[in-house]
Design a protein around this motif. Structure first.
Motif, PDB file in Angstrom:
ATOM      1  N   PHE A 119      -7.693  -4.181  -2.917  1.00  0.00           N
ATOM      2  CA  PHE A 119      -7.765  -3.375  -1.861  1.00  0.00           C
ATOM      3  C   PHE A 119      -7.537  -4.266  -0.524  1.00  0.00           C
ATOM      4  CE2 PHE A 119     -10.410  -1.769   1.652  1.00  0.00           C
ATOM      5  CZ  PHE A 119      -9.600  -0.753   2.139  1.00  0.00           C
ATOM      6  N   ARG A 120      -8.628  -5.558  -0.689  1.00  0.00           N
ATOM      7  CA  ARG A 120      -8.595  -6.438   0.714  1.00  0.00           C
ATOM      8  C   ARG A 120      -7.233  -6.927   0.480  1.00  0.00           C
ATOM      9  NH1 ARG A 120     -12.048  -5.397   4.396  1.00  0.00           N
ATOM     10  NH2 ARG A 120     -14.004  -4.770   3.234  1.00  0.00           N
ATOM     11  N   LYS A 121      -6.549  -7.368  -0.402  1.00  0.00           N
ATOM     12  CA  LYS A 121      -5.252  -8.046  -0.058  1.00  0.00           C
ATOM     13  C   LYS A 121      -4.301  -7.023   0.432  1.00  0.00           C
ATOM     14  CE  LYS A 121      -5.808 -11.049  -4.004  1.00  0.00           C
ATOM     15  NZ  LYS A 121      -5.341 -11.683  -5.335  1.00  0.00           N
ATOM     16  N   LYS A 122      -4.289  -5.692  -0.187  1.00  0.00           N
ATOM     17  CA  LYS A 122      -3.266  -4.628   0.533  1.00  0.00           C
ATOM     18  C   LYS A 122      -3.665  -4.262   2.165  1.00  0.00           C
ATOM     19  CE  LYS A 122      -1.051  -3.485  -3.278  1.00  0.00           C
ATOM     20  NZ  LYS A 122       0.058  -4.048  -3.577  1.00  0.00           N
ATOM     21  N   ASN A 123      -4.999  -4.558   2.315  1.00  0.00           N
ATOM     22  CA  ASN A 123      -5.482  -4.192   3.666  1.00  0.00           C
ATOM     23  C   ASN A 123      -4.870  -5.483   4.456  1.00  0.00           C
ATOM     24  OD1 ASN A 123      -7.151  -2.675   5.896  1.00  0.00           O
ATOM     25  ND2 ASN A 123      -8.205  -4.681   6.081  1.00  0.00           N
ATOM     26  N   THR A 129      -2.179  -7.159   3.901  1.00  0.00           N
ATOM     27  CA  THR A 129      -0.802  -7.027   3.964  1.00  0.00           C
ATOM     28  C   THR A 129      -0.205  -6.113   5.041  1.00  0.00           C
ATOM     29  OG1 THR A 129      -0.475  -7.749   1.695  1.00  0.00           O
ATOM     30  CG2 THR A 129       1.356  -6.369   2.638  1.00  0.00           C
ATOM     31  N   MET A 130      -1.213  -4.722   5.029  1.00  0.00           N
ATOM     32  CA  MET A 130      -1.071  -3.773   5.955  1.00  0.00           C
ATOM     33  C   MET A 130      -0.905  -4.434   7.556  1.00  0.00           C
ATOM     34  SD  MET A 130      -2.708  -0.125   6.570  1.00  0.00           S
ATOM     35  CE  MET A 130      -4.247  -0.913   7.280  1.00  0.00           C
ATOM     36  N   ASN A 131      -2.081  -5.189   7.877  1.00  0.00           N
ATOM     37  CA  ASN A 131      -2.210  -6.005   9.057  1.00  0.00           C
ATOM     38  C   ASN A 131      -1.233  -6.800   9.542  1.00  0.00           C
ATOM     39  OD1 ASN A 131      -5.224  -5.384  10.425  1.00  0.00           O
ATOM     40  ND2 ASN A 131      -5.268  -5.242   8.410  1.00  0.00           N
ATOM     41  N   ALA A 132      -0.656  -7.173   8.519  1.00  0.00           N
ATOM     42  CA  ALA A 132       0.289  -8.396   8.789  1.00  0.00           C
ATOM     43  C   ALA A 132       1.760  -7.468   9.115  1.00  0.00           C
ATOM     44  CB  ALA A 132       0.608  -9.295   7.482  1.00  0.00           C
ATOM     45  N   PHE A 133       1.931  -6.677   8.471  1.00  0.00           N
ATOM     46  CA  PHE A 133       3.167  -5.872   8.695  1.00  0.00           C
ATOM     47  C   PHE A 133       3.201  -5.214  10.170  1.00  0.00           C
ATOM     48  CE2 PHE A 133       5.714  -2.076   9.040  1.00  0.00           C
ATOM     49  CZ  PHE A 133       6.887  -2.456   8.328  1.00  0.00           C
ATOM     50  N   ILE A 134       1.941  -4.751  10.662  1.00  0.00           N
ATOM     51  CA  ILE A 134       1.697  -4.059  11.720  1.00  0.00           C
ATOM     52  C   ILE A 134       1.825  -5.217  12.846  1.00  0.00           C
ATOM     53  CG2 ILE A 134       0.228  -2.980  13.441  1.00  0.00           C
ATOM     54  CD1 ILE A 134      -1.099  -1.688  10.924  1.00  0.00           C
ATOM     55  N   HIS A 135       1.110  -6.461  12.708  1.00  0.00           N
ATOM     56  CA  HIS A 135       1.356  -7.391  13.735  1.00  0.00           C
ATOM     57  C   HIS A 135       2.781  -8.061  14.018  1.00  0.00           C
ATOM     58  CE1 HIS A 135       1.043 -11.449  15.179  1.00  0.00           C
ATOM     59  NE2 HIS A 135      -0.034 -11.169  15.757  1.00  0.00           N
ATOM     60  N   GLU A 136       3.515  -7.965  12.827  1.00  0.00           N
ATOM     61  CA  GLU A 136       4.814  -8.499  12.920  1.00  0.00           C
ATOM     62  C   GLU A 136       5.793  -7.521  13.466  1.00  0.00           C
ATOM     63  OE1 GLU A 136       7.183 -11.172  10.078  1.00  0.00           O
ATOM     64  OE2 GLU A 136       7.829  -9.343   9.409  1.00  0.00           O
ATOM     65  N   GLY A 167     -11.434  -7.919  10.211  1.00  0.00           N
ATOM     66  CA  GLY A 167     -11.640  -6.974   9.087  1.00  0.00           C
ATOM     67  C   GLY A 167     -12.933  -7.378   7.877  1.00  0.00           C
ATOM     68  N   ASP A 168     -12.510  -8.763   7.527  1.00  0.00           N
ATOM     69  CA  ASP A 168     -13.112  -9.223   6.371  1.00  0.00           C
ATOM     70  C   ASP A 168     -14.766  -9.453   6.880  1.00  0.00           C
ATOM     71  OD1 ASP A 168     -11.158  -9.015   4.703  1.00  0.00           O
ATOM     72  OD2 ASP A 168     -10.488 -10.829   4.666  1.00  0.00           O
ATOM     73  N   PHE A 181       6.667   0.778   6.284  1.00  0.00           N
ATOM     74  CA  PHE A 181       4.994   0.925   6.567  1.00  0.00           C
ATOM     75  C   PHE A 181       4.554   2.133   5.933  1.00  0.00           C
ATOM     76  CE2 PHE A 181       1.427   2.708   9.241  1.00  0.00           C
ATOM     77  CZ  PHE A 181       0.773   1.482   9.007  1.00  0.00           C
ATOM     78  N   GLU A 182       5.274   3.118   5.663  1.00  0.00           N
ATOM     79  CA  GLU A 182       4.761   4.219   4.815  1.00  0.00           C
ATOM     80  C   GLU A 182       4.492   3.976   3.319  1.00  0.00           C
ATOM     81  OE1 GLU A 182       5.916   9.061   3.523  1.00  0.00           O
ATOM     82  OE2 GLU A 182       7.244   7.644   4.631  1.00  0.00           O
ATOM     83  N   GLU A 183       5.518   2.930   2.725  1.00  0.00           N
ATOM     84  CA  GLU A 183       5.418   2.510   1.342  1.00  0.00           C
ATOM     85  C   GLU A 183       4.071   1.478   1.529  1.00  0.00           C
ATOM     86  OE1 GLU A 183       7.811  -0.728  -1.324  1.00  0.00           O
ATOM     87  OE2 GLU A 183       8.806   0.663   0.006  1.00  0.00           O
ATOM     88  N   ILE A 184       3.933   0.526   2.418  1.00  0.00           N
ATOM     89  CA  ILE A 184       2.674  -0.109   2.314  1.00  0.00           C
ATOM     90  C   ILE A 184       1.646   0.464   2.500  1.00  0.00           C
ATOM     91  CG2 ILE A 184       1.401  -1.949   3.908  1.00  0.00           C
ATOM     92  CD1 ILE A 184       4.360  -2.947   4.457  1.00  0.00           C
ATOM     93  N   LEU A 185       1.604   1.640   3.369  1.00  0.00           N
ATOM     94  CA  LEU A 185       0.426   2.374   3.560  1.00  0.00           C
ATOM     95  C   LEU A 185      -0.044   3.105   2.286  1.00  0.00           C
ATOM     96  CD1 LEU A 185      -1.398   3.005   5.996  1.00  0.00           C
ATOM     97  CD2 LEU A 185      -0.093   5.029   6.460  1.00  0.00           C
ATOM     98  N   GLU A 186       0.936   3.637   1.574  1.00  0.00           N
ATOM     99  CA  GLU A 186       0.786   4.450   0.068  1.00  0.00           C
ATOM    100  C   GLU A 186       0.176   3.398  -0.773  1.00  0.00           C
ATOM    101  OE1 GLU A 186       0.591   7.082  -2.710  1.00  0.00           O
ATOM    102  OE2 GLU A 186       1.022   7.451  -0.369  1.00  0.00           O
ATOM    103  N   GLU A 187       0.718   2.113  -0.922  1.00  0.00           N
ATOM    104  CA  GLU A 187      -0.064   1.166  -1.788  1.00  0.00           C
ATOM    105  C   GLU A 187      -1.587   0.907  -1.102  1.00  0.00           C
ATOM    106  OE1 GLU A 187       2.303  -2.206  -1.618  1.00  0.00           O
ATOM    107  OE2 GLU A 187       4.059  -1.484  -2.770  1.00  0.00           O
ATOM    108  N   HIS A 188      -1.671   0.788  -0.088  1.00  0.00           N
ATOM    109  CA  HIS A 188      -3.018   0.422   0.673  1.00  0.00           C
ATOM    110  C   HIS A 188      -3.929   1.789   0.203  1.00  0.00           C
ATOM    111  CE1 HIS A 188      -6.061   0.908   3.827  1.00  0.00           C
ATOM    112  NE2 HIS A 188      -6.194  -0.420   3.842  1.00  0.00           N
ATOM    113  N   LYS A 189      -3.550   3.000   0.258  1.00  0.00           N
ATOM    114  CA  LYS A 189      -4.304   4.188  -0.224  1.00  0.00           C
ATOM    115  C   LYS A 189      -4.648   4.186  -1.354  1.00  0.00           C
ATOM    116  CE  LYS A 189      -2.327   8.115  -0.830  1.00  0.00           C
ATOM    117  NZ  LYS A 189      -1.661   9.437  -0.630  1.00  0.00           N
ATOM    118  N   GLN A 190      -3.701   3.870  -2.401  1.00  0.00           N
ATOM    119  CA  GLN A 190      -3.915   4.030  -3.768  1.00  0.00           C
ATOM    120  C   GLN A 190      -4.793   2.882  -4.274  1.00  0.00           C
ATOM    121  OE1 GLN A 190      -2.917   6.379  -5.868  1.00  0.00           O
ATOM    122  NE2 GLN A 190      -1.908   7.309  -3.981  1.00  0.00           N
TER     123      GLN A 190
END
Length: 592
Positions: free
Chosen positions: A204-208, A210-217, A138-139, A238-247
């Motif tokens: 935002f990059r950090k939240k992104n 974190t989201m990738n790490a959660f999905i992978h695990e 991604g980066d 995941f919904e909670e992580i996704l909301e943080e990512h969106k915000q």
């Protein structure tokens, strides 16, 4: 650096933005011929756009007023030809820069991947795989448009602004000042907003990540998730992580979107003021109509690249965080690396010695303290003890996956801290309970132990560990395709393939870390002869909880409480009736 979990944002260091920008665009130096070619094309494109309003002025004030149709048609023909060539130039420069940008990204990704492979276990211990993946994929991808627009937009648009500004002042200084009167306000606002915007994009990059790490695990452990019917819980997480990512994205993008209306307001205000003053001057007879029309075209030519530059500036701030995260890892120095004068490890005979070795994965936690022992070449050493006692740590240090805090580790009387790491590890075979198989054929997985092995050598290695029969029973034999981790095979079958891989490597020092823990009793009996053949003539270290499998070891180490508590043969330790005796008797009674 603090330990990062999949639910925690990564901790990253602040870096100088200017230094990061220079470092990123410094990658284009290698492609200076292509960049110069693109700049030449852009100069031609800018030249065409600059002369178009002049042609309009000449057409109106000279040919239309004089009724010169022939001159007007000639001018129109010239305009059509140069604008057609300009369109070709635009297409050409896009193709060139796209190739350059893709090539740069490919090299950055390759360098990053290669560098990560050199980093020590400490790096991987502190990061979920998904967060590492986010940087490599991604980066790196986020830099493509920045690299392209850095050449296609930044330099040409800045040049167009300067040229257009000079022409506007030459045509009419009063109108020129009216057109750009709000520009200083815009520049000041961009500078102030950049500080906040950059911080928000880093978040935002950090939240992104974190989201990738959660999905992978989550998908890696999907069997556990489904076994415990935890889909609802993981979906809520995941919904909670996704909301943080969106915000975090909304918070960052708001500042980006703020630039567009400000630029357009400045553009519109300047244009309205020019029309007001221009009409007044034209009515007074001090300004020609053609000049006013040409000037309005130049206003567009002035503010349009400013709009592009504003967009590029936003894009740069948005993706600069990605570049920082990439270079942060590329600047990491591996904890374990060759010394400047490291020597090549000669063919290992197998003499191993620990001299007062002290080690801890964290500074405040000591796993081994002043551990000393000597192992003769060809000896088989078994290590037993409680989980977490330090058995695997001894093996990891011997393989130099970590640096010790105190003491020395010698192999054939050479300090392994002073030898080339690759020359050391290439002569060691490590077989763990965590059997990892790659996606590919069974043959390819076994060949990983010796990349230039022939098919005959692979089959011989498989036969020696009793893996040949079940492999031939597979649909396509040795060419049977496995998915990641070989999940279509039983645990025992995966272990047998890993045994064959280790057998193929013909290591000088062999390490079996709980290697038979996942094999059933029947399979263990089949492979025992193969293991004995593998151990013969080699220095071997065997970690096992199943004590019945290590009775024939030359010596047994009882490892616990930061050191080796007991040492001796199976019979000697039983006679001492110490820790090993109690362990053995408890297993014997349990199996009775």
């Amino acid at each position: 650096m603090a330990l990062d979990s999949i639910r925690e944002d990564e901790h990253s260091e602040e870096s100088l933005k200017l230094a990061t920008i220079k470092r990123l665009f410094g990658r284009l130096v290698e492609y200076k011929k292509e960049v110069i070619k693109v700049l030449m094309l852009m100069i031609f494109i800018i030249g065409v756009s600059v002369v178009n309003p002049i042609f309009i002025k000449i057409a109106i004030d000279t040919y239309v007023v004089a009724g010169d149709i022939r001159g007007l048609l000639m001018l129109a023909g010239i305009t059509i030809v140069i604008n057609f060539l300009s369109k070709i130039a635009i297409k050409w420069r896009i193709v060139i820069m796209s190739k350059v940008a893709n090539d740069v990204l490919m090299k950055i990704r390759q360098e990053l991947y290669t560098h990560i492979q050199k980093l020590s276990f400490n790096f991987f211990d502190k990061r979920p795989a998904g967060k590492i993946l986010a940087r490599v994929v991604g980066d790196v991808n986020s830099l493509k448009d920045v690299l392209i627009n850095g050449v296609v937009t930044l330099i040409p648009d800045f040049l167009q602004i300067m040229i257009t500004l000079v022409i506007m002042f030459l045509l009419n200084a009063r109108l020129a000042i009216s057109a750009i009167i709000l520009l200083p306000f815009l520049i000041g606002l961009m500078y102030i907003s950049e500080i906040k915007a950059h911080k928000k994009w880093r978040i935002f990059r950090k939240k992104n990540s974190t989201m990738n790490a959660f999905i992978h695990e989550d998908f890696s452990g999907i069997k556990v998730v489904q076994s415990y019917t935890a889909q609802k819980k993981t979906s809520e997480d995941f919904e909670e992580i996704l909301e943080e990512h969106k915000q975090s994205f909304i918070s960052a993008i708001v500042l980006n979107d703020l630039f567009w209306p400000i630029v357009e307001i400045s553009w519109g205000a300047g244009t309205a003021l020019v029309f007001y003053i221009g009409v007044s001057l034209s009515s007074a007879g001090t300004l020609e109509v053609g000049t006013l029309i040409a000037f309005t075209a130049y206003i567009t030519m002035f503010w349009n690249p400013i709009m592009n530059l504003s967009n590029f500036y936003n894009q740069l701030i948005m993706n600069l965080a990605g570049a920082e995260r990439i270079f942060e890892i590329m600047d990491m120095v591996p904890d374990v690396m060759d010394e400047t004068e490291a020597v090549i490890m000669p063919p290992i005979k197998g003499h191993v010695e620990f001299e007062d070795v002290t080690f801890g994965y964290e500074e405040e936690t000591v796993v081994l303290k002043n551990v000393s022992f000597k192992v003769k070449a060809g000896e088989t050493i078994a290590m037993v003890g409680a989980t977490g006692g330090g058995k695997s740590t001894i093996i990891n240090l011997m393989s130099r996956f970590y640096n010790i805090q105190e003491g020395r580790i010698l192999i054939d009387r050479l300090d392994i801290a002073k030898v080339n790491i690759e020359s050391l590890r290439s002569q060691m075979g490590i077989m763990t309970q965590d059997t990892f198989l790659f996606s590919g054929s069974i043959k390819e997985n076994i060949r990983y132990g010796k990349l230039d092995a022939t098919d005959e050598e692979i089959i011989e290695a498989a036969k020696s560990v009793s893996a040949h029969s079940f492999i031939m029973a597979c649909e396509n034999g040795y060419d049977t395709k496995l998915n990641e981790r070989g999940t279509k095979l039983s645990v025992g079958q995966r272990q047998l393939i890993a045994f064959a891989r280790t057998m193929l490597s013909r290591p000088k020092i062999l390490i079996l870390d709980e290697a038979t823990s996942s094999i059933d009793t029947h399979t263990e009996k089949l492979v025992q002869k193969g293991i004995e053949a593998l151990l013969e003539g080699r220095t071997s270290f065997v970690i096992a909880h199943r004590l019945s499998t290590i009775k024939n070891a030359d010596r047994i180490f009882v490892v616990d409480n930061q050191g080796i508590l007991e040492s001796g043969s199976h019979d000697q330790l039983l006679q001492e009736e110490g820790i090993y005796y109690n362990l053995y008797m408890s297993q014997f009674k349990a199996g009775a």
